[in-house]
Enzyme design. Sequence first.
Site, PDB file in Angstrom:
ATOM      1  N   ASP A 240       0.853  -1.188   0.000  1.00 44.35           N
ATOM      2  CA  ASP A 240       0.000   0.000   0.000  1.00 44.35           C
ATOM      3  C   ASP A 240       0.890   1.239   0.000  1.00 44.35           C
ATOM      4  OD1 ASP A 240      -1.944   1.916   0.428  1.00 44.35           O
ATOM      5  OD2 ASP A 240      -2.139   1.461   2.578  1.00 44.35           O
TER       6      ASP A 240
ATOM      7  N   ASN B 187      -0.378   4.634  -0.645  1.00 45.59           N
ATOM      8  CA  ASN B 187      -1.018   5.902  -0.240  1.00 45.59           C
ATOM      9  C   ASN B 187      -1.696   5.777   1.119  1.00 45.59           C
ATOM     10  OD1 ASN B 187      -3.057   4.256  -1.051  1.00 45.59           O
ATOM     11  ND2 ASN B 187      -4.171   5.820  -2.200  1.00 45.59           N
TER      12      ASN B 187
ATOM     13  N   ASP C  44      -4.028   3.873   2.614  1.00 47.22           N
ATOM     14  CA  ASP C  44      -5.462   3.707   2.890  1.00 47.22           C
ATOM     15  C   ASP C  44      -5.738   2.267   3.356  1.00 47.22           C
ATOM     16  OD1 ASP C  44      -5.048   2.318   0.562  1.00 47.22           O
ATOM     17  OD2 ASP C  44      -6.556   3.390  -0.628  1.00 47.22           O
TER      18      ASP C  44
ATOM     19  N   ASP D 200      -1.926  -1.320  -3.795  1.00 49.00           N
ATOM     20  CA  ASP D 200      -2.254  -0.597  -5.022  1.00 49.00           C
ATOM     21  C   ASP D 200      -1.199  -0.838  -6.106  1.00 49.00           C
ATOM     22  OD1 ASP D 200      -0.176   1.176  -3.983  1.00 49.00           O
ATOM     23  OD2 ASP D 200      -1.759   2.000  -2.697  1.00 49.00           O
TER      24      ASP D 200
ATOM     25  N   ASP E  50      -5.424 -10.944 -15.218  1.00 49.33           N
ATOM     26  CA  ASP E  50      -6.397 -11.991 -14.952  1.00 49.33           C
ATOM     27  C   ASP E  50      -7.552 -11.778 -15.929  1.00 49.33           C
ATOM     28  OD1 ASP E  50      -7.908 -13.991 -13.462  1.00 49.33           O
ATOM     29  OD2 ASP E  50      -6.616 -13.480 -11.762  1.00 49.33           O
TER      30      ASP E  50
ATOM     31  N   ASP F  71      -9.424 -17.097 -15.755  1.00 45.44           N
ATOM     32  CA  ASP F  71     -10.254 -17.476 -14.613  1.00 45.44           C
ATOM     33  C   ASP F  71     -11.438 -18.365 -14.988  1.00 45.44           C
ATOM     34  OD1 ASP F  71     -10.961 -16.631 -11.698  1.00 45.44           O
ATOM     35  OD2 ASP F  71     -12.829 -16.292 -12.773  1.00 45.44           O
TER      36      ASP F  71
ATOM     37  N   GLU G  15      -7.176 -21.618 -15.505  1.00 47.87           N
ATOM     38  CA  GLU G  15      -7.661 -22.190 -14.247  1.00 47.87           C
ATOM     39  C   GLU G  15      -8.751 -23.174 -14.641  1.00 47.87           C
ATOM     40  OE1 GLU G  15      -9.715 -20.955 -10.012  1.00 47.87           O
ATOM     41  OE2 GLU G  15     -10.540 -20.223 -11.879  1.00 47.87           O
TER      42      GLU G  15
ATOM     43  N   HIS H 212      -4.394 -17.527  -4.422  1.00 50.31           N
ATOM     44  CA  HIS H 212      -5.255 -16.708  -3.565  1.00 50.31           C
ATOM     45  C   HIS H 212      -6.546 -17.404  -3.157  1.00 50.31           C
ATOM     46  CE1 HIS H 212      -6.869 -16.517  -7.530  1.00 50.31           C
ATOM     47  NE2 HIS H 212      -7.943 -15.903  -7.098  1.00 50.31           N
ATOM     48  N   ASP H 213      -6.773 -18.616  -3.645  1.00 49.13           N
ATOM     49  CA  ASP H 213      -7.985 -19.363  -3.287  1.00 49.13           C
ATOM     50  C   ASP H 213      -7.687 -20.532  -2.353  1.00 49.13           C
ATOM     51  OD1 ASP H 213      -9.634 -17.821  -4.980  1.00 49.13           O
ATOM     52  OD2 ASP H 213      -9.172 -19.096  -6.702  1.00 49.13           O
TER      53      ASP H 213
HETATM   54  C1  GLC Z   1     -11.684 -18.168  -9.625  1.00 57.53           C
HETATM   55  C2  GLC Z   1     -10.875 -17.192  -8.815  1.00 57.53           C
HETATM   56  C3  GLC Z   1     -11.583 -16.924  -7.521  1.00 57.53           C
HETATM   57  C4  GLC Z   1     -12.928 -16.329  -7.837  1.00 57.53           C
HETATM   58  C5  GLC Z   1     -13.719 -17.207  -8.797  1.00 57.53           C
HETATM   59  C6  GLC Z   1     -14.862 -16.463  -9.370  1.00 57.53           C
HETATM   60  O1  GLC Z   1     -11.788 -19.395  -9.017  1.00 57.53           O
HETATM   61  O2  GLC Z   1      -9.587 -17.676  -8.627  1.00 57.53           O
HETATM   62  O3  GLC Z   1     -10.851 -16.101  -6.669  1.00 57.53           O
HETATM   63  O4  GLC Z   1     -13.658 -16.140  -6.669  1.00 57.53           O
HETATM   64  O5  GLC Z   1     -12.934 -17.623  -9.888  1.00 57.53           O
HETATM   65  O6  GLC Z   1     -14.390 -15.491 -10.264  1.00 57.53           O
HETATM   66 CA    CA Z   2      -3.521   2.058  -1.246  1.00 61.65          CA
END
Ligand code: GLC
Ligand code: CA
Length: 546
Positions: free
Chosen positions: A21, A23, A25, A29, A98, A200, A256, A328-329
Amino acid sequence: MERKWWMEQIGYQIYPKSFKDTNNDGIGDIPGNIEKLDYLQELGVTLLWICPVYDSPMFDNGYDISNYEGIWPTFGTMEDMDTLIQEAKKRGISLMMDLVVNHCSDQHEWFQQAIKDKNSKYRNYFIFKKGIDGKLPCNWRSVFGGSVWEPVPGEEDTYYYHTFAKQQPDLNWECPELRQEIIDMINRWLERGITGYRVDAINFIKKGEFIDREPDGADGLANCFDLMRNVPGIEEFYAQLRHEAFDLHECATVSETVGVGYDIIDTVVGEKGCFSMMFDFNYTNLDVENEEYFRRRDWTVDEFKKAIYLSQKEIQKVGWSSPFFENHDLPRSIQKNIKDEEYQNEIGAKALGVLFFHLRGTPFIYQGQELGMPNAIRSSIDEFDDLNAHSMYQRSLQEGFSEEESLRFVNLRSRDNARTSMPWSNAPYGGFSSVEPWIKMNETYPTINVENQINDPNSVFSFYKQMIQLRKDNVETLVYGLFEEYDCGNQEVISYSRNGDKKFIILVNLSKEEQKINSVDGKIVLNNYDTFDNTLKPYQAIVVEA
Ligand code: GLC
Ligand code: CA
């Protein structure tokens, strides 16, 4: 197989909301990504995947896009994005965005027009259906819980379809005009200078017949993944994406594609496939069934090993893969893939590093994995941000689990585990920001952070650097060489070799027992312990140049 530039890359995934981050908040970013490019270069990264930064109401943290060609103002501007592309390029890093085109946000203008006016051309961009005898069009459960059908506001007995949250209406890929809009948008971004895409949920774009199934949960709904994803006919949509967009650029794409069977991977990768490479989830979801957090499975190391072997052998026959253990999942791998708590530490983190990083394909590291970050344990459901944590918690209560059990399931599996802010130092808020981050921090930041590790030759970070260097120095073998199972004389050990102009043997002990193995001739080039004497210590992992 023909050699391509993207095979030799070192992938790294950024979750921009939690990377840096600038700035103050509390939210990461794009300028923060730019600021940390030197760090990524130091590590040895050459291919960056950045999670969605497009304009979005952020119900699903950017996976609900309201404008494909705008940037979420909290992340920055289009100029920031251009700067990121250019600055990354200067450091030998190319950038993947993405691509989220199975669905958009319900705030997207297309959807707004579609529900405002039934005769609008946008009506056909989405999937609308009438109820049947006062009931929903079918009883499928959405990925984030609840029905896939949501009533259209102000219309009687009419529903729209959503695979994920109700704020994420699915796009209707059967509509040629919609497909054209998507293709044009992709081409514009690729011309802007991005190098490709992580794609995705792309195997959901074709739907099967909307028929009822036997309910399989207390919610009265049915899990229908076989009708929601990898549905035959999808290869026509893939072909159009490839021929009218991806093939026009020297781009790199990673799909994915959860739940894709090895019998159909030739539609996904390889000569006939749509994408450069694929994330294979067949070895990442062994701890739960049907991706539902409360359906826990007592997986074994042997199962894990066989799943990895199978994945490598099957993908190698057809095309290219992108080995990974985290994103991230998913929860952090040291908790998900290491059964013995006392080794959910640097030893374990390095062992898992050795295991995945030398597989055949383009490896992807998820932010913080190179530090051995663990999960962040939360003591109340209110501390979770992710919408899926909340729906999985409700689902498990509904299935009869106690609050305590349900919280444990969510802690083990929550997507928030990986989404905590990146710990840059032991300064307040881990040097991520000068104010409290948007998501509850991982309490380990005073010890597990970049500043502590970057100059320590024994850190997980330095170990990752060594692995990256080894790969860069041995491209013929560690990139292009074939994967083979390796018999080390002990079935408990995960062992494989890579065979090119040289031969590397990878030996990983994912147990707390010592494991005897046959002697191996060669030089040890990586070791997560100081010594090795023909017996692998608990969670010891070595790479031998034979
Ligand atoms: C993919 C992404 C996930 C998202 C889902 C719906 O699985 O990795 O984070 O919630 O798609 O877009
Ligand atoms: Ca920020």
